[in-house]
Design a protein around this motif. Sequence first.
Motif, PDB file in Angstrom:
ATOM      1  N   ASN A 120       1.004  -1.084  -0.066  1.00  0.00           N
ATOM      2  CA  ASN A 120      -0.014   0.172  -0.088  1.00  0.00           C
ATOM      3  C   ASN A 120       0.798   1.341   0.080  1.00  0.00           C
ATOM      4  O   ASN A 120       0.638   2.254   0.562  1.00  0.00           O
ATOM      5  N   ASN A 121       1.740   1.172  -0.790  1.00  0.00           N
ATOM      6  CA  ASN A 121       2.844   2.352  -1.149  1.00  0.00           C
ATOM      7  C   ASN A 121       3.609   2.518   0.086  1.00  0.00           C
ATOM      8  O   ASN A 121       4.291   3.682   0.404  1.00  0.00           O
ATOM      9  N   ASP A 122       3.561   1.816   1.131  1.00  0.00           N
ATOM     10  CA  ASP A 122       4.548   1.986   2.492  1.00  0.00           C
ATOM     11  C   ASP A 122       5.505   0.798   2.599  1.00  0.00           C
ATOM     12  O   ASP A 122       5.372  -0.388   2.099  1.00  0.00           O
ATOM     13  N   THR A 123       6.725   1.113   2.899  1.00  0.00           N
ATOM     14  CA  THR A 123       7.861   0.178   2.904  1.00  0.00           C
ATOM     15  C   THR A 123       7.957  -0.291   4.465  1.00  0.00           C
ATOM     16  O   THR A 123       7.964   0.512   5.432  1.00  0.00           O
ATOM     17  N   TYR A 124       8.063  -1.559   4.314  1.00  0.00           N
ATOM     18  CA  TYR A 124       8.077  -2.402   5.732  1.00  0.00           C
ATOM     19  C   TYR A 124       9.528  -2.921   5.848  1.00  0.00           C
ATOM     20  O   TYR A 124       9.867  -3.679   4.909  1.00  0.00           O
ATOM     21  N   ALA A 125      10.083  -2.972   7.056  1.00  0.00           N
ATOM     22  CA  ALA A 125      11.112  -3.765   7.262  1.00  0.00           C
ATOM     23  C   ALA A 125      10.315  -5.157   7.957  1.00  0.00           C
ATOM     24  O   ALA A 125       9.557  -5.079   8.703  1.00  0.00           O
ATOM     25  N   VAL A 126      10.971  -6.223   7.215  1.00  0.00           N
ATOM     26  CA  VAL A 126      10.455  -7.403   7.584  1.00  0.00           C
ATOM     27  C   VAL A 126      11.472  -8.152   8.678  1.00  0.00           C
ATOM     28  O   VAL A 126      12.597  -8.367   8.439  1.00  0.00           O
ATOM     29  N   LEU A 127      10.978  -8.643   9.897  1.00  0.00           N
ATOM     30  CA  LEU A 127      11.797  -9.105  10.967  1.00  0.00           C
ATOM     31  C   LEU A 127      11.387 -10.403  10.986  1.00  0.00           C
ATOM     32  O   LEU A 127      10.547 -11.271  10.528  1.00  0.00           O
ATOM     33  N   ALA A 128      12.574 -11.075  11.563  1.00  0.00           N
ATOM     34  CA  ALA A 128      12.574 -12.717  11.705  1.00  0.00           C
ATOM     35  C   ALA A 128      11.228 -13.187  12.609  1.00  0.00           C
ATOM     36  O   ALA A 128      11.306 -14.530  12.279  1.00  0.00           O
TER      37      ALA A 128
ATOM     38  N   LYS B 286      11.782   3.911   6.302  1.00  0.00           N
ATOM     39  CA  LYS B 286      11.826   4.759   5.126  1.00  0.00           C
ATOM     40  C   LYS B 286      12.921   4.217   4.155  1.00  0.00           C
ATOM     41  O   LYS B 286      13.061   4.800   3.002  1.00  0.00           O
ATOM     42  N   THR B 287      13.845   3.402   4.452  1.00  0.00           N
ATOM     43  CA  THR B 287      14.713   2.840   3.544  1.00  0.00           C
ATOM     44  C   THR B 287      14.706   1.428   3.450  1.00  0.00           C
ATOM     45  O   THR B 287      14.314   0.577   4.265  1.00  0.00           O
ATOM     46  N   ALA B 288      15.041   1.180   2.218  1.00  0.00           N
ATOM     47  CA  ALA B 288      15.153  -0.491   2.055  1.00  0.00           C
ATOM     48  C   ALA B 288      16.489  -0.934   2.148  1.00  0.00           C
ATOM     49  O   ALA B 288      17.468  -0.342   1.788  1.00  0.00           O
ATOM     50  N   ASP B 289      16.864  -2.272   2.450  1.00  0.00           N
ATOM     51  CA  ASP B 289      18.121  -2.765   2.480  1.00  0.00           C
ATOM     52  C   ASP B 289      18.366  -3.612   1.659  1.00  0.00           C
ATOM     53  O   ASP B 289      17.445  -3.848   0.626  1.00  0.00           O
ATOM     54  N   ASN B 290      19.531  -4.493   1.812  1.00  0.00           N
ATOM     55  CA  ASN B 290      19.935  -5.471   0.632  1.00  0.00           C
ATOM     56  C   ASN B 290      19.352  -6.687   1.251  1.00  0.00           C
ATOM     57  O   ASN B 290      20.016  -7.734   0.392  1.00  0.00           O
ATOM     58  N   GLY B 291      18.486  -7.021   1.928  1.00  0.00           N
ATOM     59  CA  GLY B 291      17.984  -8.341   2.302  1.00  0.00           C
ATOM     60  C   GLY B 291      17.122  -9.027   1.222  1.00  0.00           C
ATOM     61  O   GLY B 291      16.984  -8.361   0.067  1.00  0.00           O
ATOM     62  N   ILE B 292      16.316  -9.715   1.725  1.00  0.00           N
ATOM     63  CA  ILE B 292      15.117 -10.315   1.038  1.00  0.00           C
ATOM     64  C   ILE B 292      14.039  -9.348   0.756  1.00  0.00           C
ATOM     65  O   ILE B 292      13.650  -8.810   1.263  1.00  0.00           O
ATOM     66  N   ALA B 293      13.902  -9.367  -0.618  1.00  0.00           N
ATOM     67  CA  ALA B 293      12.702  -8.448  -1.296  1.00  0.00           C
ATOM     68  C   ALA B 293      11.427  -9.308  -1.198  1.00  0.00           C
ATOM     69  O   ALA B 293      11.599 -10.269  -1.857  1.00  0.00           O
ATOM     70  N   TYR B 294      10.325  -8.757  -0.300  1.00  0.00           N
ATOM     71  CA  TYR B 294       9.278  -9.422  -0.663  1.00  0.00           C
ATOM     72  C   TYR B 294       8.198  -9.012  -1.419  1.00  0.00           C
ATOM     73  O   TYR B 294       8.107  -7.887  -1.417  1.00  0.00           O
ATOM     74  N   LYS B 295       7.637  -9.574  -2.499  1.00  0.00           N
ATOM     75  CA  LYS B 295       7.121  -9.184  -3.532  1.00  0.00           C
ATOM     76  C   LYS B 295       5.732  -9.716  -3.588  1.00  0.00           C
ATOM     77  O   LYS B 295       5.341 -10.841  -3.145  1.00  0.00           O
ATOM     78  N   ARG B 296       4.571  -9.077  -4.123  1.00  0.00           N
ATOM     79  CA  ARG B 296       3.375  -9.411  -4.522  1.00  0.00           C
ATOM     80  C   ARG B 296       2.583  -9.992  -3.202  1.00  0.00           C
ATOM     81  O   ARG B 296       1.832 -10.667  -3.218  1.00  0.00           O
ATOM     82  N   PHE B 297       2.867  -9.238  -1.784  1.00  0.00           N
ATOM     83  CA  PHE B 297       2.166  -9.638  -0.746  1.00  0.00           C
ATOM     84  C   PHE B 297       1.304  -8.539  -0.350  1.00  0.00           C
ATOM     85  O   PHE B 297       0.847  -8.134   0.525  1.00  0.00           O
ATOM     86  N   ASP B 298       1.272  -7.594  -1.297  1.00  0.00           N
ATOM     87  CA  ASP B 298       0.443  -6.203  -1.067  1.00  0.00           C
ATOM     88  C   ASP B 298      -1.240  -6.818  -0.671  1.00  0.00           C
ATOM     89  O   ASP B 298      -1.459  -7.365  -1.589  1.00  0.00           O
ATOM     90  N   GLY B 299      -1.612  -6.379   0.141  1.00  0.00           N
ATOM     91  CA  GLY B 299      -2.920  -6.853   0.647  1.00  0.00           C
ATOM     92  C   GLY B 299      -3.290  -8.113   1.464  1.00  0.00           C
ATOM     93  O   GLY B 299      -4.221  -8.711   1.933  1.00  0.00           O
ATOM     94  N   HIS B 300      -1.928  -8.739   1.595  1.00  0.00           N
ATOM     95  CA  HIS B 300      -1.883 -10.109   2.196  1.00  0.00           C
ATOM     96  C   HIS B 300      -0.758  -9.971   3.594  1.00  0.00           C
ATOM     97  O   HIS B 300       0.254 -10.620   3.510  1.00  0.00           O
TER      98      HIS B 300
END
Length: 282
Positions: free
Chosen positions: A162-170, A178-192
């Motif tokens: 939803n146009n917001d960037t989230y850090a995904v924790l273990a 506000k920033t993206a890192d070089n870890g795993i990119a999680y895609k197509r989870f919008d709304g899930h």
Amino acid sequence: MENNKSAVEHHKYSERLTELEKRSVAAQQRQRNKKSAKAHIGNKIHGIKVKRYVSNGERVLKLVVLFSLILLLMLYIISPYSKVKNLEVNGNHDLTKAQVEKETKIYPGRFIWGVYLGRHQIINDVKKQNPQIKNLVIKVTGPQSLQLVIKENALLGTAVMNNDTYAVLANGQLQRTKTADNGIAYKRFDGHREALATTAGQLGKLKPAIRNGISSVSYQPTKEYPDRIIIYMRDGNTVYADLNTVGDKLAYYPAIAANMKDKGVIDLQVGAYSYSYDSKDK
């Protein structure tokens, strides 16, 4: 006749004299006993007084020591010597020392006794405010020294929802960033979001060596596999998995990949099998 009378009187006189001597001796003995008793009582009273003086002296000494310690403690509490001068942070990987100080509000110059007495509340507050901090231990290592031992929920990567960037924790939690890192990119989870949290929690169970080999994870459910995710590995392989079991099954990835002659697909949705990209038997 007169001689007999005289002898009788003389005998009576002797008995009387003996009786008087006995009384005199008894009187003298009683007098000595009284003096001895008085002397004994006097010694006993003196001993009691000495013990009382000693006991009072001990009480006074104990009170002096106690109040001295209290006074020294009060002086320490309000003095600059009770402020944090040395702060050591251990166990942090993704968080910097400055971030830990900001989150815990523990920094050089703060009263060390205030931190220690309120340590339980500090720990509870910081874990609620920043889910990246899994646990925190506060140790006093010196009169002006503190040690903060951090245990983090590892930062796995980022997701845009939803146009917001989230850090995904273990641990599966999401933290707005506000920033993206070089870890795993999680895609197509919008709304899930729930599916993303479950996937992250599963991947958080993996050893860092395996987890760091993941480039991206895409949520791509089908009618047959409603919880399917596709994992793109940095070594060129692709993994099909179920988001509810991926943490357990992907642990075998190194052994499976080592037996593959060519790069390809590893399917862990039901069982575990693999095939190369150019294979016709898919």
